[in-house]
Design an enzyme around this catalytic site. Structure first.
Site, PDB file in Angstrom:
ATOM      1  N   GLY A  88       0.811  -1.210   0.000  1.00  0.00           N
ATOM      2  CA  GLY A  88       0.000   0.000   0.000  1.00  0.00           C
ATOM      3  C   GLY A  88       0.841   1.255   0.000  1.00  0.00           C
ATOM      4  O   GLY A  88       0.471   2.271  -0.599  1.00  0.00           O
ATOM      5  N   SER A  89       1.987   1.209   0.670  1.00  0.00           N
ATOM      6  CA  SER A  89       2.894   2.357   0.664  1.00  0.00           C
ATOM      7  C   SER A  89       3.425   2.615  -0.735  1.00  0.00           C
ATOM      8  O   SER A  89       3.541   3.765  -1.173  1.00  0.00           O
ATOM      9  CB  SER A  89       4.047   2.113   1.643  1.00  0.00           C
ATOM     10  OG  SER A  89       3.566   1.993   2.971  1.00  0.00           O
ATOM     11  N   ASP A 196      -7.389   1.781   4.171  1.00  0.00           N
ATOM     12  CA  ASP A 196      -8.150   1.322   5.335  1.00  0.00           C
ATOM     13  C   ASP A 196      -9.650   1.289   5.077  1.00  0.00           C
ATOM     14  O   ASP A 196     -10.426   1.098   6.023  1.00  0.00           O
ATOM     15  CB  ASP A 196      -7.893   2.244   6.538  1.00  0.00           C
ATOM     16  CG  ASP A 196      -6.478   2.134   7.057  1.00  0.00           C
ATOM     17  OD1 ASP A 196      -5.808   1.151   6.730  1.00  0.00           O
ATOM     18  OD2 ASP A 196      -6.047   3.050   7.774  1.00  0.00           O
ATOM     19  N   SER A 221      -4.174  -1.246   0.135  1.00  0.00           N
ATOM     20  CA  SER A 221      -3.117  -2.056   0.745  1.00  0.00           C
ATOM     21  C   SER A 221      -3.665  -3.448   1.018  1.00  0.00           C
ATOM     22  O   SER A 221      -4.816  -3.593   1.430  1.00  0.00           O
ATOM     23  CB  SER A 221      -2.646  -1.422   2.057  1.00  0.00           C
ATOM     24  OG  SER A 221      -1.812  -2.328   2.766  1.00  0.00           O
ATOM     25  N   HIS A 226      -5.482  -5.813   6.759  1.00  0.00           N
ATOM     26  CA  HIS A 226      -6.437  -5.042   5.966  1.00  0.00           C
ATOM     27  C   HIS A 226      -7.598  -5.912   5.487  1.00  0.00           C
ATOM     28  O   HIS A 226      -7.654  -7.108   5.727  1.00  0.00           O
ATOM     29  CB  HIS A 226      -5.722  -4.361   4.800  1.00  0.00           C
ATOM     30  CG  HIS A 226      -5.003  -3.117   5.200  1.00  0.00           C
ATOM     31  ND1 HIS A 226      -3.638  -2.972   5.112  1.00  0.00           N
ATOM     32  CD2 HIS A 226      -5.461  -1.957   5.738  1.00  0.00           C
ATOM     33  CE1 HIS A 226      -3.281  -1.781   5.562  1.00  0.00           C
ATOM     34  NE2 HIS A 226      -4.377  -1.149   5.951  1.00  0.00           N
ATOM     35  N   ASN A 294      10.843  -0.096  -9.400  1.00  0.00           N
ATOM     36  CA  ASN A 294      10.325  -1.437  -9.667  1.00  0.00           C
ATOM     37  C   ASN A 294       9.494  -1.836  -8.459  1.00  0.00           C
ATOM     38  O   ASN A 294      10.029  -2.242  -7.435  1.00  0.00           O
ATOM     39  CB  ASN A 294      11.454  -2.443  -9.904  1.00  0.00           C
ATOM     40  CG  ASN A 294      10.918  -3.847 -10.119  1.00  0.00           C
ATOM     41  OD1 ASN A 294       9.721  -4.044 -10.309  1.00  0.00           O
ATOM     42  ND2 ASN A 294      11.786  -4.835 -10.069  1.00  0.00           N
TER      43      ASN A 294
END
Length: 444
Positions: A88-89, A196, A221, A226, A294
């Site tokens: 998710g980041s 979220d 994410s 999650h 990447n």
């Protein structure tokens, strides 16, 4: 059936048996001894079968399973494009950097431009802004919705603003109508960090839509706690054809070529194009239109995700039901502020937020220490106030971020708010145990 197919079927059948033997039977819940986790994996034999199936193909990097997941997830969301990434980041990183593409002209986010966000969120919603060299503008929150205070948006605006990038707190959508209207008025990009809030819905312009699909770009994410998981993993999605092109470019090293893995010369002009100052005919597969990364996921992760997608509607409903049980059970508890859904929304809750009042006679840490002693996991609302963290020490005396007004509510959240879980693995016993434990402490 060929020998290869026969062997694979035997392996997959054994995998199902292994799941039943090792994973299917859940241990008995013993109050005070069994941990009540805030989140966790929710799966059955199909995730394990898909994982083994994909591993036997030994594709390893993104391949057929990844493309299958992207197509199915986009359909579930109701969007045109989905790009699978490794977290998710990374999804937030790619979503933000797509808006820095030089092809966007006047709407390109450049270094020094401003992006409106909130301090009481997760750091990797803000990190891409800072890492690129843009300026986060921190706006305060509200309680009991725990989202951006939209009454402060106009005061946060300046001619340098190019975008708004904020998350839906623990599944509760922010006031999207106000934020979208603000973005339209000032011609700003909107990135919805939907990590979220997968499955949350909001009534926008008279139409119900899933969060993450209302702004220009949405992100998800798939970390284990999650709504759905691949272990690690994330996704970026959009209805904008141009932005999708840049998302995929920044995810895939910044390359110009759009061929999927294992395929060459989709454009039919692999050795005849002219790009930048490169010689005519320079191999299109090695032309870079952006300085990218990447950030692809593996096919094995995607295979797990395909099985999770089949459960996603059930997962969302279970989270909503568990939230309602906690909300009803804790109603009227002394010293606590309980969460409220945003108007015109149907949240897909990630957690149940609780704030301890200033005059409660006990502190947030008093209550969470007690709950942890009872084996009930608690978590703070992420950063609370991100600029109070050590990571921002180096920016204190510079102009690398801006705060228009105060962050007094964010500071209050930082000191008084926590949350407990509503994930589908919760049983009625566990939910009631949490309710009883909280009320027992508060009513002493």
């Amino acid at each position: 059936m060929s020998r290869k197919e026969e062997l694979k079927q035997q392996i997959l059948n054994l995998t199902r048996e292994y799941y039943k033997e090792v994973h299917e039977v859940k241990p008995e819940f013993v109050p005070g001894k069994t941990h009540v986790n805030y989140g966790g994996r929710y799966y059955d034999a199909e995730e394990m079968v898909n994982l083994v199936d994909s591993s036997l193909d030994f594709w390893l990097t993104a391949g057929p399973w990844a493309r299958k997941f992207e197509t199915r997830f986009a359909k579930w969301l109701g969007v045109k494009h989905c790009s699978l990434v490794n977290s998710g980041s990374s999804a937030n990183l790619v979503a933000f950097f797509a808006l820095t593409a030089q092809e966007l002209g006047d709407r390109q986010i450049k270094r020094g431009d401003e992006v409106i966000t909130v301090a009481a969120g997760f750091p990797t919603t803000v990190a891409p802004i800072v890492q690129y060299g843009a300026v986060p503008v921190f706006v305060d929150m509200n309680i009991p919705e725990y989202n951006i205070d939209v009454s402060k948006l106009e005061a946060a605006y300046s001619p340098k603003c190019k975008a708004v990038m904020i998350a839906h707190s623990l599944g509760n959508p922010y006031n999207l109508q106000a934020v979208v209207d603000f973005c339209r008025k000032h011609n700003l990009w909107l990135v919805e960090d939907n990590c979220d809030a997968l499955g949350s819905e909001y009534l926008i312009d008279g139409e119900w839509k899933k969060t993450g699909t209302i702004g220009d770009i949405g992100t998800s994410s798939f970390y284990p706690p999650h709504h759905m998981t691949m272990g690690e993993g994330g996704a970026v999605y959009t209805n904008n054809d141009e932005l999708d092109k840049y998302v995929k470019s920044f995810r895939d090293w910044g390359r110009e070529c759009w061929c999927v893995g294992g395929v060459d010369n989709t454009c039919g002009k692999r050795f005849t194009g002219q790009f930048g100052q490169l010689p005519v005919g320079y191999d299109h597969k090695y032309v870079y239109s952006h300085l990218g990364f990447n950030l692809k996921a593996t096919d094995m992760q995607a295979a797990i995700g395909c099985a999770q997608l089949e459960k996603l509607d059930t997962i969302v409903e279970r989270r909503r039901e568990n939230f309602k049980i906690l909300r009803k059970g804790l109603e009227g508890t002394k010293g606590l502020i309980l969460p409220e859904p945003q108007k015109n929304s149907n949240p897909s809750w990630f957690g149940f937020l609780i704030t301890v009042k200033e005059d409660a006679g006990f502190t947030r840490n008093d209550l969470t220490t007690y709950l942890e002693s009872k084996k009930i996991q608690t978590r703070n609302l992420f950063a609370g106030n991100l600029i109070k963290h050590p990571a921002f020490e180096q920016y204190r005396e510079n102009v690398d971020y801006r705060v228009p007004g105060s962050l007094e509510v964010s500071d209050f959240i930082m000191g008084h708010t926590f949350w407990i879980g509503v994930y589908p693995g919760m049983t009625e016993e566990k939910l009631q145990y949490m309710i009883d434990s909280i009320k027992e402490f508060c009513n002493r």
